[in-house]
Design a protein around this motif. Structure first.
Motif, PDB file in Angstrom:
ATOM      1  N   SER A 110      79.794  32.997 -24.903  1.00 41.01           N
ATOM      2  CA  SER A 110      80.802  33.928 -24.388  1.00 41.01           C
ATOM      3  C   SER A 110      80.999  33.738 -22.889  1.00 41.01           C
ATOM      4  N   VAL A 111      79.919  33.411 -22.177  1.00 43.02           N
ATOM      5  CA  VAL A 111      80.035  33.103 -20.752  1.00 43.02           C
ATOM      6  C   VAL A 111      80.806  31.801 -20.567  1.00 43.02           C
ATOM      7  N   ALA A 112      80.511  30.824 -21.425  1.00 44.52           N
ATOM      8  CA  ALA A 112      81.235  29.552 -21.369  1.00 44.52           C
ATOM      9  C   ALA A 112      82.726  29.773 -21.582  1.00 44.52           C
ATOM     10  N   VAL A 151      74.380  39.425 -29.417  1.00 46.11           N
ATOM     11  CA  VAL A 151      75.246  38.460 -28.727  1.00 46.11           C
ATOM     12  C   VAL A 151      75.955  39.079 -27.523  1.00 46.11           C
ATOM     13  N   PRO A 152      76.665  40.228 -27.677  1.00 48.69           N
ATOM     14  CA  PRO A 152      77.312  40.790 -26.474  1.00 48.69           C
ATOM     15  C   PRO A 152      76.318  41.253 -25.420  1.00 48.69           C
ATOM     16  N   LEU A 165      74.139  40.008 -20.026  1.00 51.45           N
ATOM     17  CA  LEU A 165      73.016  39.690 -19.142  1.00 51.45           C
ATOM     18  C   LEU A 165      73.158  38.296 -18.529  1.00 51.45           C
ATOM     19  N   LEU A 166      73.639  37.345 -19.326  1.00 52.35           N
ATOM     20  CA  LEU A 166      73.843  35.992 -18.799  1.00 52.35           C
ATOM     21  C   LEU A 166      74.980  35.962 -17.782  1.00 52.35           C
ATOM     22  N   SER A 167      75.958  36.832 -17.953  1.00 54.26           N
ATOM     23  CA  SER A 167      77.042  36.928 -16.968  1.00 54.26           C
ATOM     24  C   SER A 167      76.490  37.382 -15.617  1.00 54.26           C
ATOM     25  N   VAL A 168      75.479  38.261 -15.669  1.00 53.90           N
ATOM     26  CA  VAL A 168      74.823  38.705 -14.433  1.00 53.90           C
ATOM     27  C   VAL A 168      74.128  37.530 -13.749  1.00 53.90           C
ATOM     28  N   LEU A 169      73.429  36.716 -14.552  1.00 54.01           N
ATOM     29  CA  LEU A 169      72.652  35.605 -14.002  1.00 54.01           C
ATOM     30  C   LEU A 169      73.506  34.422 -13.574  1.00 54.01           C
ATOM     31  N   ILE A 170      74.550  34.115 -14.380  1.00 54.29           N
ATOM     32  CA  ILE A 170      75.326  32.887 -14.163  1.00 54.29           C
ATOM     33  C   ILE A 170      76.596  33.137 -13.366  1.00 54.29           C
ATOM     34  N   PHE A 225      74.144  43.815 -12.336  1.00 50.68           N
ATOM     35  CA  PHE A 225      73.422  44.436 -13.450  1.00 50.68           C
ATOM     36  C   PHE A 225      73.521  45.948 -13.341  1.00 50.68           C
ATOM     37  N   GLN A 226      73.854  46.580 -14.477  1.00 51.26           N
ATOM     38  CA  GLN A 226      74.016  48.025 -14.521  1.00 51.26           C
ATOM     39  C   GLN A 226      72.955  48.646 -15.428  1.00 51.26           C
ATOM     40  N   LEU A 227      72.658  49.915 -15.176  1.00 52.30           N
ATOM     41  CA  LEU A 227      71.657  50.633 -15.961  1.00 52.30           C
ATOM     42  C   LEU A 227      72.024  50.673 -17.445  1.00 52.30           C
ATOM     43  N   TYR A 228      73.331  50.832 -17.751  1.00 52.91           N
ATOM     44  CA  TYR A 228      73.745  50.929 -19.145  1.00 52.91           C
ATOM     45  C   TYR A 228      73.447  49.630 -19.906  1.00 52.91           C
ATOM     46  N   GLN A 229      73.428  48.502 -19.198  1.00 54.23           N
ATOM     47  CA  GLN A 229      73.129  47.238 -19.861  1.00 54.23           C
ATOM     48  C   GLN A 229      71.674  47.201 -20.335  1.00 54.23           C
ATOM     49  N   GLY A 230      70.780  47.730 -19.509  1.00 57.16           N
ATOM     50  CA  GLY A 230      69.383  47.821 -19.911  1.00 57.16           C
ATOM     51  C   GLY A 230      69.202  48.783 -21.075  1.00 57.16           C
TER      52      GLY A 230
END
Length: 296
Positions: free
Chosen positions: A20-22, A253-254, A259-264, A269-274
């Motif tokens: 999805s990042v790709a 997957v989402p 999370l990969l969007s945060v890294l790449i 990064f948001q609290l709701y993602q955790g």
């Protein structure tokens, strides 16, 4: 056995999250149907030296089940991705993420209708938890945004994509007894053949974006990671714990994609993602604990 399946499925969904990042990085560097076509050209080229000998040896069985294998390759590999990319041209990423979360539900329903495989209430609760996690991710932490969703043509065809991948997952139960090299090469060839019309349509419509360096890098990633390796692991995970339990991992997957969007990509990064990650993993754990007891 189940721990091995978990590793396979976690790595699978991590690679699909990277896909999805790709897809985000591919914009203006390679057109969607060209990407779908090239990923399977490359996948076949990768699998040929690995699976050619076994495919020749397994050919009598492959020839006997060519229609099933062709259908699996078309549904799971080509149609899902082609429709997925097309749907994003008409609807939002939020809608697509929510709709994709329906795949485990459709798998459970299809397995019940076709094979009378049952699930219990604890497994259903686990599925619901994972869907809440996906919804939290898709709505960026504000579930009220889901009330504003506007359904359109993109959402309608995304539901077809959901059915395609669900039936692919369920159909793996019927795959013939051939070695994984033969299976993956046969499915990849089916995907290549069925992706050709989509590529030719894009050429005829004048919408082709010839890949540049980034486009080719993305094509190689989708071929190696998101196609060959991940599909081998997903098929193996299905073999070990069944489509009902393996399909639930798709809702990671989402989460991994975010999370990969945060890294790449460098997103914040948001609290709701955790919280979403905890909900999805918690839902999978709950459903798996109950699913293992049911399987004993």
């Amino acid at each position: 056995m189940h721990r091995t399946a978990y590793l396979f499925l976690l790595f699978t969904t991590l690679l699909w999250g990277g896909n999805s990042v790709a897809g985000k990085l591919a914009v203006d560097h390679i057109s969607p149907m060209t990407l779908v076509f090239l990923r399977w050209v490359l996948a076949v080229l990768i699998m040929l030296p690995i699976g050619w000998r076994t495919l020749r040896e397994d050919w009598p069985v492959v020839r006997q089940h060519w229609l099933l294998l062709g259908g699996l390759g078309a549904c799971g590999f080509t149609f899902f991705n082609a429709i997925f990319y097309t749907a994003l041209n008409y609807t939002t990423a939020i809608n697509v993420s929510i709709e994709q979360a329906a795949i485990p539900i459709v798998i459970i329903l299809a397995n019940f209708v076709l094979f009378r495989l049952r699930v219990n209430r604890v497994q259903i609760a686990g599925v619901v938890l994972t869907i809440i996690g996906v919804a939290l991710t898709a709505s960026h932490g504000d579930l009220r945004q889901l009330l504003k969703l506007d359904l359109n043509f993109g959402d309608a065809i995304m539901l077809i994509a959901v059915l395609c991948y669900s039936f692919y997952s369920v159909g793996l139960r019927l795959k013939p007894a051939i070695r994984w090299q033969s299976l993956m090469l046969a499915l990849s060839i089916a995907a290549l053949v069925t992706s050709l019309p989509f590529f030719l349509w894009e050429v005829a419509a004048g919408k082709v974006i010839v890949p540049d360096a980034r486009g080719w890098a993305i094509a190689f990633y989708t071929a190696i990671g998101a196609s060959v390796v991940s599909q081998i692991f997903y098929i193996r995970g299905n073999e070990l714990i069944g489509a009902n339990r393996a399909g639930l991992f798709i809702n990671l997957v989402p989460i991994f994609g975010t999370l990969l969007s945060v890294l790449i990509v460098g997103e914040t990064f948001q609290l709701y993602q955790g919280l979403a990650l905890v909900l999805v993993l918690g839902g999978i754990s709950l459903a798996e604990y109950s699913g293992r007891k049911l399987a004993i």
